[in-house]
Design a protein around this motif. Structure first.
Motif, mmCIF file in Angstrom:
data_model
loop_
_atom_site.group_PDB
_atom_site.id
_atom_site.type_symbol
_atom_site.label_atom_id
_atom_site.label_comp_id
_atom_site.label_asym_id
_atom_site.label_seq_id
_atom_site.Cartn_x
_atom_site.Cartn_y
_atom_site.Cartn_z
ATOM 1 N N GLN A 17 32.484 46.972 40.865
ATOM 2 C CA GLN A 17 32.290 48.291 40.344
ATOM 3 C C GLN A 17 33.349 48.898 39.660
ATOM 4 O OE1 GLN A 17 30.053 50.654 43.104
ATOM 5 N NE2 GLN A 17 28.578 49.179 43.633
ATOM 6 N N LEU A 18 34.508 48.224 39.627
ATOM 7 C CA LEU A 18 35.677 48.619 39.087
ATOM 8 C C LEU A 18 35.605 49.117 37.639
ATOM 9 C CD1 LEU A 18 38.459 46.313 40.758
ATOM 10 C CD2 LEU A 18 38.082 48.750 41.223
ATOM 11 N N ARG A 19 34.841 48.325 36.958
ATOM 12 C CA ARG A 19 34.841 48.749 35.445
ATOM 13 C C ARG A 19 34.130 50.224 35.308
ATOM 14 N NH1 ARG A 19 30.268 45.826 36.730
ATOM 15 N NH2 ARG A 19 28.274 46.432 36.226
ATOM 16 N N GLU B 31 40.500 53.620 44.025
ATOM 17 C CA GLU B 31 40.910 52.216 43.765
ATOM 18 C C GLU B 31 40.546 51.509 44.765
ATOM 19 O OE1 GLU B 31 44.162 50.725 41.364
ATOM 20 O OE2 GLU B 31 44.986 52.866 41.366
ATOM 21 N N VAL C 207 36.245 51.621 45.974
ATOM 22 C CA VAL C 207 35.369 50.893 44.956
ATOM 23 C C VAL C 207 35.251 49.424 44.997
ATOM 24 C CG1 VAL C 207 34.851 50.891 42.523
ATOM 25 C CG2 VAL C 207 35.507 53.034 43.546
ATOM 26 N N VAL D 67 39.346 50.535 35.895
ATOM 27 C CA VAL D 67 40.569 50.097 36.685
ATOM 28 C C VAL D 67 40.445 48.644 36.541
ATOM 29 C CG1 VAL D 67 41.519 49.643 38.776
ATOM 30 C CG2 VAL D 67 40.739 52.123 38.022
ATOM 31 N N GLY E 92 35.674 41.484 39.797
ATOM 32 C CA GLY E 92 34.744 42.027 39.250
ATOM 33 C C GLY E 92 34.443 41.854 37.991
ATOM 34 N N GLY F 8 34.797 45.501 44.154
ATOM 35 C CA GLY F 8 35.436 44.864 42.677
ATOM 36 C C GLY F 8 34.193 44.906 41.705
ATOM 37 N N ILE G 257 45.838 44.603 44.908
ATOM 38 C CA ILE G 257 46.183 46.108 44.233
ATOM 39 C C ILE G 257 47.630 46.242 43.982
ATOM 40 C CG2 ILE G 257 45.954 48.574 44.601
ATOM 41 C CD1 ILE G 257 43.285 48.051 46.112
ATOM 42 N N TYR H 107 36.434 45.200 31.264
ATOM 43 C CA TYR H 107 37.274 44.084 31.950
ATOM 44 C C TYR H 107 38.506 43.895 31.679
ATOM 45 C CZ TYR H 107 32.178 43.304 32.972
ATOM 46 O OH TYR H 107 30.927 43.167 33.237
ATOM 47 N N HIS I 224 41.860 45.105 38.354
ATOM 48 C CA HIS I 224 42.658 44.254 39.737
ATOM 49 C C HIS I 224 42.482 42.699 39.357
ATOM 50 C CE1 HIS I 224 41.829 47.917 42.582
ATOM 51 N NE2 HIS I 224 42.708 48.118 41.639
#
Length: 489
Positions: free
Chosen positions: A316-318, A309, A312, A322, A328, A314, A118, A357, A324
């Motif tokens: 499910q970051l979409r 951030e 959550v 966000v 994800g 990886g 991050i 993504y 990283h």
């Protein structure tokens, strides 16, 4: 055009070069058969040589023996576990000790790598912003810098220091030897003698692997910037070597990137920048130290954004828009070395309006409000009610021993061991006459494992009314792995 299904055991990463064949009047692919002397074979990180590329035989061995199991959680997406396993396969042989491999599979190390990912996601954006502003302020068409621009830079610097504080929080758990990190502490419990040489080598190995993991997670870009900042974070600037490929920043740029807590003193009393962040914490930033441990209750929007951030997962970051790095992203978009497979990206039909993504969209920095710092000082904080418990996939001793036998396994397959594909696996299963366990035995083992794992979960929860988890699903990853292994055995 109809796409043909490809065998999962077929090579995805083709190591070689293209050349023009004048006789056939077409492009010709020349694979690398022996890359031991090739310049592109290795990449040096802190004097340690990591493999940069692999041949097709090594790729098949890695995918058959060391890739994360299909029964593991979110196997179809790229997570930190996948990057870690790739780095373990590419790292030098002298790193393969039981203590180091076990250390890399610990939850505290996972939290540190997660926070580093991050931090470097935003650090690289800030470096790019600094370089763009450097070009805009120089030359014949130089722009005038206003006071509002300086205020915006101060806010960016504070935000970056907050991410650095999160890394320092996770790093301090390891260096203090808390919990299961006690066995890796440099002081012996009884004699109180420091294992200085061992601790130095162990720290160097972990720092090199962390640099590789972050570099791969960041799409393999800005390697020199990542290596320089990683050494500065964990060592201090006294021990960062001066190399021509490293960037040099002006005092104003250093103040923006390194924050208000960065101080350089005599090397005898110098501490690392991570520890400096913990020595001078503003009152409004104190809830950052509890991110991932307690559910934040307050009115500070900045703390809420950082918590979202961090907690959550990886895959499910979409859902929160966000990015990283590559965390994800679907594995079908990447080859074995976790490099983007651009034909797969083109078939996915991404666009600026449909880019979950952040592959098509360029990384950007949201312009903060000018009075963001004053608003944070007027926020309120309330007493916390909920604690957050993370679920981690446990690592069995058999997995660690397999990594210790990495060279022997590679040597076995190179000396004539069979690399099975989907056809040979089916033929072997059809030819076997052995019978598996009885149905009643499978059911009995299933309920036995379920009851034991549920008792362990209840004992961990204690008297808590609600447990906030970063996972979604009825069964934990540990339950899924053990139940799946039981059926396959």
């Amino acid at each position: 055009m109809k796409r043909v299904h490809v065998d999962n055991y077929a090579p995805k990463y083709y190591s070689g070069k293209w050349s023009w064949d004048s006789k056939k009047d077409a492009l010709h692919f020349e694979p690398h058969n022996d890359l031991s002397d090739a310049r592109e074979r290795y990449i040096t990180t802190n004097t340690h040589k990591f493999m940069r590329t692999i041949n097709q035989e090594e790729e098949l061995i890695f995918r058959q023996e060391f890739v994360r199991s299909e029964s593991s959680f979110d196997n179809d997406t790229v997570v930190i576990y996948d990057i870690r396993d790739l780095v373990l396969f590419l790292m030098p042989t002298e790193f393969l000790t039981y203590k180091f491999v076990e250390f890399m599979h610990k939850p505290a190390v996972y939290r540190l790598l997660h926070s580093l990912t991050i931090y470097f996601e935003y650090y690289l954006r800030m470096v790019e912003f600094v370089l763009i502003r450097r070009d805009e302020l120089s030359g014949q068409m130089a722009q005038i810098q206003s006071e509002q621009t300086n205020d915006m830079k101060r806010v960016f610097s504070v935000y970056l220091s907050q991410y650095r504080m999160l890394v320092a929080r996770n790093y301090s758990v390891i260096i203090k030897g808390e919990g299961d990190m006690g066995k890796y502490y440099h002081m012996k419990e009884i004699v109180n003698i420091s294992a200085t040489i061992w601790d130095k080598n162990f720290h160097e190995q972990f720092l090199a692997c962390s640099t590789q993991i972050v570099w791969i997670a960041m799409h393999r870009r800005a390697y020199n910037v990542i290596e320089m900042e990683m050494n500065r974070l964990f060592r201090s600037e006294h021990f960062v070597t001066s190399r021509p490929e490293y960037l040099s920043f002006t005092p104003a740029e250093r103040s923006l990137l390194y924050g208000r807590n960065s101080k350089i003193v005599n090397y005898r009393t110098q501490v690392s920048p991570l520890i400096q962040e913990l020595q001078h914490i503003q009152a409004e930033d104190l809830p950052i130290l509890w991110i991932g441990e307690r559910k934040y209750r307050g009115t500070d929007i900045r703390i809420m954004e950082m918590e979202l951030e961090y907690i959550v997962p990886g895959p499910q970051l979409r859902l929160i828009d966000v990015a990283h790095g590559i965390l994800g992203h679907p594995k079908k978009l990447y080859n074995t070395l976790l490099e983007l497979d651009w034909p797969s990206v083109r078939y996915s039909n991404f666009s600026k309006h449909h880019d979950p993504y952040h592959i098509i969209r360029q990384p950007h920095l949201d312009i903060p409000k000018i009075d963001a710092m004053k608003m944070r000082q007027m926020t309120e904080q309330y007493e916390h009610f909920y604690e957050i418990h993370n679920l981690f996939e446990t690592c069995h001793r058999q997995v660690i021993f397999k990594w210790l036998r990495r060279e022997k396994i590679i040597k076995f397959y190179r000396s004539g061991g069979l690399l099975t594909n989907i056809v040979s696996r089916c033929e072997k299963e059809l030819a076997t006459t052995a019978h598996g366990p009885r149905v009643d035995q499978i059911i009995a083992n299933y309920f036995k494992v379920k009851s034991r794992l549920r008792k362990e979960a209840q004992s961990r929860e204690g008297d808590d009314d609600t447990v906030a988890s970063g996972r979604i699903g009825n069964n934990s990853p540990k339950e899924k792995n053990q139940v799946a292994d039981m059926f396959y055995d």
